[in-house]
Design a protein around this motif. Structure first.
Motif, PDB file in Angstrom:
ATOM      1  N   VAL A   1      38.265  84.507  36.412  1.00  0.00           N
ATOM      2  CA  VAL A   1      37.127  83.685  36.825  1.00  0.00           C
ATOM      3  C   VAL A   1      37.418  82.231  36.469  1.00  0.00           C
ATOM      4  CG1 VAL A   1      34.641  83.297  36.568  1.00  0.00           C
ATOM      5  CG2 VAL A   1      35.553  85.597  36.339  1.00  0.00           C
ATOM      6  N   GLY A   2      37.039  81.331  37.366  1.00  0.00           N
ATOM      7  CA  GLY A   2      37.095  79.906  37.088  1.00  0.00           C
ATOM      8  C   GLY A   2      35.799  79.252  37.539  1.00  0.00           C
ATOM      9  N   VAL A   3      35.439  78.168  36.898  1.00  0.00           N
ATOM     10  CA  VAL A   3      34.186  77.470  37.194  1.00  0.00           C
ATOM     11  C   VAL A   3      34.473  76.004  37.510  1.00  0.00           C
ATOM     12  CG1 VAL A   3      32.007  76.625  36.194  1.00  0.00           C
ATOM     13  CG2 VAL A   3      32.712  78.994  35.830  1.00  0.00           C
ATOM     14  N   GLU A   4      33.845  75.507  38.566  1.00  0.00           N
ATOM     15  CA  GLU A   4      33.845  74.079  38.879  1.00  0.00           C
ATOM     16  C   GLU A   4      32.441  73.529  38.639  1.00  0.00           C
ATOM     17  OE1 GLU A   4      35.031  73.497  42.907  1.00  0.00           O
ATOM     18  OE2 GLU A   4      36.858  74.680  42.711  1.00  0.00           O
TER      19      GLU A   4
ATOM     20  N   LEU B   1      31.324  63.134  38.774  1.00  0.00           N
ATOM     21  CA  LEU B   1      32.621  63.536  38.246  1.00  0.00           C
ATOM     22  C   LEU B   1      32.706  65.052  38.331  1.00  0.00           C
ATOM     23  CD1 LEU B   1      35.221  62.545  36.707  1.00  0.00           C
ATOM     24  CD2 LEU B   1      34.004  63.151  34.601  1.00  0.00           C
ATOM     25  N   GLU B   2      33.815  65.552  38.840  1.00  0.00           N
ATOM     26  CA  GLU B   2      34.002  67.000  38.975  1.00  0.00           C
ATOM     27  C   GLU B   2      35.101  67.484  38.040  1.00  0.00           C
ATOM     28  OE1 GLU B   2      34.818  70.402  42.406  1.00  0.00           O
ATOM     29  OE2 GLU B   2      35.364  68.327  42.826  1.00  0.00           O
ATOM     30  N   PHE B   3      34.933  68.695  37.522  1.00  0.00           N
ATOM     31  CA  PHE B   3      36.025  69.323  36.777  1.00  0.00           C
ATOM     32  C   PHE B   3      36.104  70.798  37.127  1.00  0.00           C
ATOM     33  CE2 PHE B   3      32.602  70.144  33.624  1.00  0.00           C
ATOM     34  CZ  PHE B   3      32.832  71.480  33.341  1.00  0.00           C
ATOM     35  N   ALA B   4      37.258  71.379  36.849  1.00  0.00           N
ATOM     36  CA  ALA B   4      37.471  72.813  37.078  1.00  0.00           C
ATOM     37  C   ALA B   4      38.177  73.407  35.875  1.00  0.00           C
ATOM     38  CB  ALA B   4      38.299  73.041  38.338  1.00  0.00           C
TER      39      ALA B   4
ATOM     40  N   ILE C   1      34.352  75.291  29.030  1.00  0.00           N
ATOM     41  CA  ILE C   1      33.316  74.432  29.598  1.00  0.00           C
ATOM     42  C   ILE C   1      32.817  73.440  28.560  1.00  0.00           C
ATOM     43  CG2 ILE C   1      30.970  74.403  30.534  1.00  0.00           C
ATOM     44  CD1 ILE C   1      31.645  77.094  31.887  1.00  0.00           C
ATOM     45  N   VAL C   2      32.587  73.905  27.337  1.00  0.00           N
ATOM     46  CA  VAL C   2      32.153  73.007  26.256  1.00  0.00           C
ATOM     47  C   VAL C   2      33.205  71.937  26.000  1.00  0.00           C
ATOM     48  CG1 VAL C   2      31.655  72.880  23.784  1.00  0.00           C
ATOM     49  CG2 VAL C   2      30.622  74.691  25.172  1.00  0.00           C
ATOM     50  N   ARG C   3      34.464  72.349  25.947  1.00  0.00           N
ATOM     51  CA  ARG C   3      35.541  71.396  25.680  1.00  0.00           C
ATOM     52  C   ARG C   3      35.654  70.344  26.779  1.00  0.00           C
ATOM     53  NH1 ARG C   3      40.478  70.335  27.405  1.00  0.00           N
ATOM     54  NH2 ARG C   3      40.546  72.124  28.837  1.00  0.00           N
TER      55      ARG C   3
ATOM     56  N   ALA D   1      25.782  74.872  28.519  1.00  0.00           N
ATOM     57  CA  ALA D   1      27.083  75.456  28.856  1.00  0.00           C
ATOM     58  C   ALA D   1      27.048  76.971  28.919  1.00  0.00           C
ATOM     59  CB  ALA D   1      28.127  75.006  27.832  1.00  0.00           C
ATOM     60  N   ALA D   2      26.015  77.604  28.397  1.00  0.00           N
ATOM     61  CA  ALA D   2      25.952  79.064  28.406  1.00  0.00           C
ATOM     62  C   ALA D   2      25.562  79.619  29.772  1.00  0.00           C
ATOM     63  CB  ALA D   2      24.965  79.558  27.352  1.00  0.00           C
ATOM     64  N   THR D   3      24.754  78.874  30.526  1.00  0.00           N
ATOM     65  CA  THR D   3      24.259  79.405  31.801  1.00  0.00           C
ATOM     66  C   THR D   3      25.355  79.588  32.840  1.00  0.00           C
ATOM     67  OG1 THR D   3      22.106  78.410  31.347  1.00  0.00           O
ATOM     68  CG2 THR D   3      22.497  79.188  33.576  1.00  0.00           C
ATOM     69  N   PRO D   4      26.296  78.647  33.026  1.00  0.00           N
ATOM     70  CA  PRO D   4      27.368  78.943  33.984  1.00  0.00           C
ATOM     71  C   PRO D   4      28.215  80.145  33.583  1.00  0.00           C
ATOM     72  CG  PRO D   4      27.826  76.911  32.769  1.00  0.00           C
ATOM     73  CD  PRO D   4      26.398  77.281  32.504  1.00  0.00           C
ATOM     74  N   VAL D   5      28.298  80.430  32.298  1.00  0.00           N
ATOM     75  CA  VAL D   5      29.031  81.627  31.857  1.00  0.00           C
ATOM     76  C   VAL D   5      28.256  82.881  32.253  1.00  0.00           C
ATOM     77  CG1 VAL D   5      30.022  82.826  29.879  1.00  0.00           C
ATOM     78  CG2 VAL D   5      30.061  80.324  29.974  1.00  0.00           C
ATOM     79  N   LEU D   6      26.943  82.851  32.086  1.00  0.00           N
ATOM     80  CA  LEU D   6      26.105  83.958  32.552  1.00  0.00           C
ATOM     81  C   LEU D   6      26.293  84.170  34.048  1.00  0.00           C
ATOM     82  CD1 LEU D   6      23.720  85.985  32.467  1.00  0.00           C
ATOM     83  CD2 LEU D   6      22.166  84.005  32.588  1.00  0.00           C
ATOM     84  N   LEU D   7      26.252  83.088  34.815  1.00  0.00           N
ATOM     85  CA  LEU D   7      26.448  83.198  36.261  1.00  0.00           C
ATOM     86  C   LEU D   7      27.827  83.770  36.576  1.00  0.00           C
ATOM     87  CD1 LEU D   7      24.977  79.777  37.449  1.00  0.00           C
ATOM     88  CD2 LEU D   7      23.836  82.000  37.470  1.00  0.00           C
ATOM     89  N   ALA D   8      28.849  83.294  35.869  1.00  0.00           N
ATOM     90  CA  ALA D   8      30.212  83.757  36.120  1.00  0.00           C
ATOM     91  C   ALA D   8      30.348  85.252  35.854  1.00  0.00           C
ATOM     92  CB  ALA D   8      31.200  82.975  35.262  1.00  0.00           C
ATOM     93  N   ALA D   9      29.728  85.734  34.772  1.00  0.00           N
ATOM     94  CA  ALA D   9      29.797  87.163  34.460  1.00  0.00           C
ATOM     95  C   ALA D   9      29.107  87.991  35.545  1.00  0.00           C
ATOM     96  CB  ALA D   9      29.162  87.432  33.101  1.00  0.00           C
ATOM     97  N   LEU D  10      27.940  87.531  35.995  1.00  0.00           N
ATOM     98  CA  LEU D  10      27.218  88.252  37.040  1.00  0.00           C
ATOM     99  C   LEU D  10      27.980  88.206  38.365  1.00  0.00           C
ATOM    100  CD1 LEU D  10      23.569  87.104  36.261  1.00  0.00           C
ATOM    101  CD2 LEU D  10      24.444  89.444  36.094  1.00  0.00           C
TER     102      LEU D  10
END
Length: 370
Positions: A4-7, A57-60, A74-76, A243-252
Motif C-alpha cells: 500500500v502507498g498513500v499520496e 504540495l504533494e507527497f507520496a 506519513i508522520v515523517r 495522520a492516523a485516518t489515512p492509515v485507517l483508509l489504507a487498511a480498509l
C-alpha cells in the motif's frame, strides 16, 4: 500481502493569517537542497512534487505492507513538508479546501497551461487537496475486476474522510465540499462496470482521443488503474487532518481490494448497481460526512453513517483479519467516531468562536502532531 502507498496533497498557508501562499516552488527548492546535502546522494531525490496550484504540495509514501510503518512514514513526511515550508515562510495544513477566500495561482508548465486554457474558470477555482491510496494488484485483469467490485463502497470512504466544510470563507453545508468541486472535471466520479481489462483500456483510449483530456493522468475516475504503478488507485478521500485516518483508509481499501479479488477468483459477479445511483451515494456522502444519513452500499437506501461504516467493515472483515489489521481498524474507527472527522473538527473549532484564520492555523498544528 498486498503493498500500500498513500499520496497526500497539503495546503501551504501563512502561519499567522491562515491564508494560502503560492510558494510551492520555494518549498520544492528547499526539499531539493536538503536532498543534495544527504551523504551519498546522486541528486534531489525526495517525496515531494508540485500540484496544479502553487498553494499546494504533494507527497507520496513508498509502498509498504505494515500499517504501523505506513503511519510512521506519513508522520515523517508531513514533518519534512513542514520543515521545507518554514523555509518559505509557510506552514502545511492537511485541509481539503481553504476555509479562507483565495484566488489560486496556476503552477508553471505546459500541461497545467493547457488545462487552464481548456477548462477556464473551473481550473482557476480548483484548489482542493485529496488523499489517494494505491494497492498492488497482480495484473490489469485483476485490477479491473477489483474496480468493478469496489464501486458501491467508495462513498463510505468519502464520508469517513470528509475534511472540507468551508469554501471561500463560508460554510458550504457539506462535509466534503472538495469532492463536489473535484467532480466538475468531465472525467471524474463513479463509472460503469468495465468487465475486462481490454474494455477498460479501450474506454480510456477513447476518452483521450476525444481531445477533451490531455493525457491518461486526467482519467479522474473514483478508482482507476495507475498509469505508473501495478496498482489500483482509490481517489475518493479528502486529505485527512490527522495522520492516523489515512492509515485507517489504507487498511480498509487494501481489504476492499483483497475481498474483491477473492470474489473475482471465485467467480462471483460484481453488483450491478447503476452509475446514477452511485452518483447519488457520492453526493450524499459529501453532503453528510459522518453527521447525517448515507446510502447503504448494498441497498442504496438511507441509513446512519455508523451502519454504513459497519457494513463496510463486515464486508472486508475476513481480509482485515488475514492482514492482521482488524483490531487496528476497530480501534481507529472508535477513535474516528469519538473525535470526528476533519469536517466535524473544523466546525467544532469554528463553533468555539475562533476565526477562520484560527481554524486554519490550529489545523496546521494538528497536521504535524504524531
Amino acid at each position: 500481502m498486498r503493498s500500500v502507498g498513500v499520496e497526500e496533497e497539503l495546503l501551504l498557508v501563512d502561519a499567522r493569517t491562515g491564508a494560502p501562499m503560492a510558494v510551492s516552488g520555494a518549498v520544492l527548492a528547499a526539499a531539493d537542497r536538503s536532498a543534495w546535502q544527504r551523504p551519498g546522494t546522486a541528486g534531489p531525490d525526495h517525496e515531494f512534487e508540485k500540484e496544479l496550484q502553487k498553494e499546494q504540495l504533494e507527497f507520496a509514501t513508498e509502498p509498504v505492507v505494515d500499517m504501523g510503518e505506513l503511519q510512521q512514514e506519513i508522520v515523517r513526511i508531513r514533518a519534512e513538508a513542514a520543515r521545507h515550508a518554514a523555509s518559505a515562510g509557510a506552514v502545511v495544513a492537511a485541509v481539503a479546501t481553504s476555509p479562507l477566500a483565495v484566488q489560486p495561482s496556476l503552477n508553471v508548465g505546459s500541461r497545467y497551461r493547457w488545462m487552464g486554457d481548456q477548462f477556464g474558470l473551473m481550473v482557476q477555482e480548483q484548489l482542493t487537496c485529496g488523499c489517494h491510496v494505491h494497492v498492488s494488484v497482480a495484473s490489469d485483469e485483476e485490477g479491473v475486476a477489483v474496480l468493478d467490485r469496489i464501486r458501491p463502497w467508495l462513498a463510505v470512504l468519502t464520508a469517513m474522510s470528509a475534511n472540507s466544510p468551508f469554501w471561500q470563507g463560508e460554510d458550504s453545508g457539506y462535509g466534503s465540499y472538495r469532492s463536489r468541486v473535484w467532480n466538475r472535471w468531465p472525467s471524474a466520479g463513479p463509472v460503469d462496470l468495465f468487465g475486462s481489462a481490454d474494455r477498460y483500456h479501450e474506454q480510456v483510449r477513447a476518452m483521450i482521443d476525444t481531445g477533451v483530456l490531455c493525457d491518461e493522468g486526467m482519467i479522474y475516475f473514483e478508482a482507476r488503474l495507475s498509469a505508473t504503478y501495478p496498482t489500483v488507485e482509490v481517489r475518493v478521500a479528502d486529505v485527512c487532518l490527522d495522520a492516523a485516518t489515512p492509515v485507517l483508509l489504507a487498511a480498509l481499501i487494501r481489504a476492499l481490494v483483497e475481498t474483491a479479488a477473492r470474489a473475482w477468483r471465485d467467480g462471483r459477479p460484481a453488483a450491478r448497481i447503476g452509475t446514477n445511483l452511485l452518483r447519488l451515494a457520492s453526493w450524499r456522502a459529501a453532503r453528510s460526512g459522518l453527521d447525517g444519513p448515507l446510502l447503504h452500499p448494498v441497498t442504496m437506501r438511507e441509513t446512519s453513517p455508523e451502519q454504513a461504516v459497519e457494513a463496510l467493515f463486515l464486508h472486508v472483515r475476513e481480509a482485515l483479519e488475514d492482514h492482521g489489521d482488524d483490531e487496528r481498524v476497530r480501534e481507529a474507527l472508535s477513535h474516528l467516531y469519538e473525535r470526528g472527522n476533519g469536517a466535524r473538527i473544523q466546525r467544532r473549532l469554528r463553533a468555539e468562536g475562533r476565526s477562520l484564520a484560527s481554524v486554519v492555523t490550529r489545523c496546521a498544528a494538528m497536521t504535524v502532531e504524531a
